[in-house]
Design a protein around this motif. Structure first.
Motif, short mmCIF file in Angstrom:
data_model
loop_
_atom_site.label_atom_id
_atom_site.label_comp_id
_atom_site.label_asym_id
_atom_site.label_seq_id
_atom_site.Cartn_x
_atom_site.Cartn_y
_atom_site.Cartn_z
N THR A 14 0.86 -1.19 0.00
CA THR A 14 0.00 0.00 0.00
C THR A 14 0.89 1.24 0.00
O THR A 14 2.09 1.15 0.29
N GLN A 26 -7.30 2.78 9.98
CA GLN A 26 -6.70 3.17 8.70
C GLN A 26 -5.88 2.03 8.11
O GLN A 26 -5.91 1.82 6.89
N ARG A 28 -6.36 -1.26 8.67
CA ARG A 28 -7.29 -2.29 8.21
C ARG A 28 -7.97 -1.88 6.92
O ARG A 28 -8.16 -2.69 6.01
N SER A 29 -8.33 -0.62 6.81
CA SER A 29 -8.98 -0.12 5.60
C SER A 29 -8.05 -0.22 4.39
O SER A 29 -8.46 -0.64 3.31
N ALA A 30 -6.79 0.17 4.57
CA ALA A 30 -5.82 0.10 3.46
C ALA A 30 -5.61 -1.35 3.04
O ALA A 30 -5.52 -1.65 1.84
N ASP A 32 -7.76 -3.86 3.42
CA ASP A 32 -8.99 -4.30 2.75
C ASP A 32 -9.06 -3.79 1.31
O ASP A 32 -9.41 -4.54 0.40
N GLU A 33 -8.73 -2.51 1.11
CA GLU A 33 -8.76 -1.93 -0.23
C GLU A 33 -7.79 -2.63 -1.16
O GLU A 33 -8.12 -2.93 -2.31
N ARG A 34 -6.58 -2.89 -0.68
CA ARG A 34 -5.57 -3.55 -1.52
C ARG A 34 -5.98 -4.99 -1.83
O ARG A 34 -5.82 -5.45 -2.95
N CYS A 36 -9.01 -6.12 -2.07
CA CYS A 36 -10.07 -6.04 -3.08
C CYS A 36 -9.47 -5.78 -4.46
O CYS A 36 -9.89 -6.40 -5.45
N ALA A 37 -8.48 -4.92 -4.54
CA ALA A 37 -7.82 -4.61 -5.82
C ALA A 37 -7.11 -5.84 -6.39
O ALA A 37 -6.94 -5.95 -7.60
N CYS A 38 -6.71 -6.75 -5.51
CA CYS A 38 -6.01 -7.98 -5.92
C CYS A 38 -6.98 -9.14 -6.08
O CYS A 38 -6.55 -10.30 -6.16
#
Length: 80
Positions: A14, A26, A28-30, A32-34, A36-38
């Motif tokens: 990230t 913050q 955990r959110s980062a 989760d976002e990464r 999802c992107a993968c």
């Protein structure tokens, strides 16, 4: 179940930096976002981490130590 090491590898890729003042939320959110992107596949992140370790060995170890400590703190169980 995803391991702490896998979570650290996801955090590693990230844009967050060890110098940032980050809350557990913050982090955990980062992660989760990464993920999802993968497509939810942490092995993609592991491949990128391996590439970075080879390309930038001088920064790999400190960043991975930070990532491991950050996810350990962000995902620690809440005391009842």
């Amino acid at each position: 179940m995803i391991t702490t090491t896998e979570l650290a590898q996801v955090l590693f890729v990230t844009p967050l930096q060890p110098s940032d003042e980050l809350s557990p939320s913050q982090i955990r959110s980062a992660v989760d976002e990464r993920l999802c992107a993968c497509g939810g596949d942490p092995s993609w992140c592991a491949a990128y981490v391996a590439q970075e370790a080879g390309d930038h060995p001088e920064t790999y170890a400190p960043r991975m130590r930070w990532a491991l400590a950050a996810v350990a703190g962000a995902y620690e169980p809440v005391a009842a």
